[in-house]
Design a protein around this motif. Sequence first.
Motif, PDB file in Angstrom:
ATOM      1  N   ILE A 227       0.837  -1.207   0.000  1.00  0.00           N
ATOM      2  CA  ILE A 227       0.000   0.000   0.000  1.00  0.00           C
ATOM      3  C   ILE A 227       0.868   1.252   0.000  1.00  0.00           C
ATOM      4  N   GLY A 228       1.944   1.214   0.800  1.00  0.00           N
ATOM      5  CA  GLY A 228       2.833   2.367   0.874  1.00  0.00           C
ATOM      6  C   GLY A 228       3.434   2.728  -0.471  1.00  0.00           C
ATOM      7  N   GLU A 229       3.853   1.722  -1.226  1.00  0.00           N
ATOM      8  CA  GLU A 229       4.446   1.978  -2.529  1.00  0.00           C
ATOM      9  C   GLU A 229       3.415   2.523  -3.517  1.00  0.00           C
ATOM     10  N   LYS A 230       2.179   2.080  -3.369  1.00  0.00           N
ATOM     11  CA  LYS A 230       1.120   2.573  -4.254  1.00  0.00           C
ATOM     12  C   LYS A 230       0.763   4.032  -3.946  1.00  0.00           C
ATOM     13  N   LEU A 231       0.928   4.434  -2.687  1.00  0.00           N
ATOM     14  CA  LEU A 231       0.494   5.768  -2.267  1.00  0.00           C
ATOM     15  C   LEU A 231       1.643   6.717  -1.930  1.00  0.00           C
ATOM     16  N   LYS A 232       2.874   6.317  -2.190  1.00  0.00           N
ATOM     17  CA  LYS A 232       4.024   7.092  -1.715  1.00  0.00           C
ATOM     18  C   LYS A 232       4.111   8.497  -2.306  1.00  0.00           C
ATOM     19  N   ASP A 233       3.501   8.663  -3.468  1.00  0.00           N
ATOM     20  CA  ASP A 233       3.563   9.985  -4.104  1.00  0.00           C
ATOM     21  C   ASP A 233       2.296  10.813  -3.879  1.00  0.00           C
ATOM     22  N   LYS A 234       1.407  10.317  -3.052  1.00  0.00           N
ATOM     23  CA  LYS A 234       0.148  11.030  -2.791  1.00  0.00           C
ATOM     24  C   LYS A 234       0.247  11.778  -1.468  1.00  0.00           C
ATOM     25  N   ALA A 235       0.014  13.055  -1.512  1.00  0.00           N
ATOM     26  CA  ALA A 235       0.079  13.864  -0.293  1.00  0.00           C
ATOM     27  C   ALA A 235      -1.100  13.559   0.632  1.00  0.00           C
ATOM     28  N   ASP A 236      -0.812  13.470   1.920  1.00  0.00           N
ATOM     29  CA  ASP A 236      -1.844  13.266   2.942  1.00  0.00           C
ATOM     30  C   ASP A 236      -2.743  12.065   2.640  1.00  0.00           C
ATOM     31  N   ALA A 237      -2.123  10.951   2.283  1.00  0.00           N
ATOM     32  CA  ALA A 237      -2.879   9.731   1.999  1.00  0.00           C
ATOM     33  C   ALA A 237      -3.441   9.143   3.293  1.00  0.00           C
ATOM     34  N   LYS A 238      -4.623   8.551   3.187  1.00  0.00           N
ATOM     35  CA  LYS A 238      -5.293   7.968   4.340  1.00  0.00           C
ATOM     36  C   LYS A 238      -5.589   6.495   4.088  1.00  0.00           C
ATOM     37  N   VAL A 239      -5.328   5.667   5.102  1.00  0.00           N
ATOM     38  CA  VAL A 239      -5.631   4.245   4.998  1.00  0.00           C
ATOM     39  C   VAL A 239      -6.463   3.810   6.199  1.00  0.00           C
ATOM     40  N   ILE A 240      -7.218   2.720   6.007  1.00  0.00           N
ATOM     41  CA  ILE A 240      -7.990   2.130   7.100  1.00  0.00           C
ATOM     42  C   ILE A 240      -7.695   0.635   7.151  1.00  0.00           C
ATOM     43  N   GLU A 241      -8.058   0.016   8.262  1.00  0.00           N
ATOM     44  CA  GLU A 241      -7.726  -1.393   8.494  1.00  0.00           C
ATOM     45  C   GLU A 241      -8.951  -2.142   9.014  1.00  0.00           C
ATOM     46  N   LEU A 242      -9.268  -3.252   8.363  1.00  0.00           N
ATOM     47  CA  LEU A 242     -10.308  -4.168   8.843  1.00  0.00           C
ATOM     48  C   LEU A 242      -9.595  -5.395   9.379  1.00  0.00           C
ATOM     49  N   ALA A 243      -9.469  -5.454  10.708  1.00  0.00           N
ATOM     50  CA  ALA A 243      -8.684  -6.505  11.362  1.00  0.00           C
ATOM     51  C   ALA A 243      -9.534  -7.738  11.632  1.00  0.00           C
ATOM     52  N   GLY A 244      -8.877  -8.766  12.191  1.00  0.00           N
ATOM     53  CA  GLY A 244      -9.586  -9.954  12.634  1.00  0.00           C
ATOM     54  C   GLY A 244      -9.945  -9.840  14.102  1.00  0.00           C
ATOM     55  N   LEU A 245     -10.116 -10.978  14.742  1.00  0.00           N
ATOM     56  CA  LEU A 245     -10.482 -10.999  16.165  1.00  0.00           C
ATOM     57  C   LEU A 245      -9.366 -10.391  17.013  1.00  0.00           C
TER      58      LEU A 245
END
Length: 345
Positions: A167-185
Amino acid sequence: MPELTSRRGLLFGTAAIGAGALIAGCTSNESSDEPAANDQPAADDKPGKEVTIGFAGPQADHGWLNAINDNAKSRAKKYSDVTLEITEGSNDTAAQIGQIETLINKKVDVLVVLPADGKALTQVGLKAMRANIPVINLDRIFNTPQAYRCWIGGDNYGMGLNAGHYIGEKLKDKADAKVIELAGLDNLELTKQRTQGFDDALKNYPNIKKVARQAAEFTVESGQAKMAQLLQAQSKFDALWNHDDDQGVGALRAIEQAGRDDFLMVGGAGALSAFQAIKQDDGVLKATVLYPPTMAASAIDLARALGQGKGVGGMAEFEIPASITLYSAVVDKENVDQYMSTGFK
């Protein structure tokens, strides 16, 4: 499961470990005049000493666990010198202990155990080892190395790490990129490890911020419900990492119902449905990070080699290793065909 493609030297760096990677001797273009560093025979596909392998796992109530059983059964059938004694499987600790004790009483040559609870089943692992029945501890680890001869399993921290880097490599050139996480138990250590790896990877990308995290339960229903909550709370983000492809089926339903397609999604584990969606490439799911159920096939290979007193091809040591951690490869459109045969349903 289809037979896996054999690859040399992949013991420590692949998700799809074939029989050849574990047991076949390596070849060389160099002159054979040099004395061999190790003339101890490595296990191969040729029939050898008869080995009875006892296999005990938890109840197959999840696609990945069902694939574990399928991989063990199909690999055992490959060898005419292997008899597989497989239990029904149970998530009840007492029941699984009883099943393993039955295998001990049958005096199987080697045990392969994927414990429903590693801590709770440590004593029965010790019991087997003290009865001179070596144990291959599969994935969920016992509390002490004295309870097993060899551990083989996936890399939960590595899953998060590789998902984060992708994900980091895909977004490394985007300013103020936001990510979210859907975890398990969240009560499982493996979930904490996956999150830690993800967070550590994101530290390499100062332009990226994780703005939300929601824990699901590794089920389709929980994935759909928790993803719907995330989508409602986060009107805009750039990437999602979902820990598990089974719960990802539900997550994708919620995403479709919300009409969202403005971000990329990375899954986890390696389900066939995820591979197919990645190959089709008409939705948000762009990659998944493997936690390969092929480890069960590799555990059978190791158990057979152990029962025959042989080592692993391609390695100088006389014995099989004490610990093998599989690599959490990232599967995207570029390499999905290579891994398609390993996808679980």
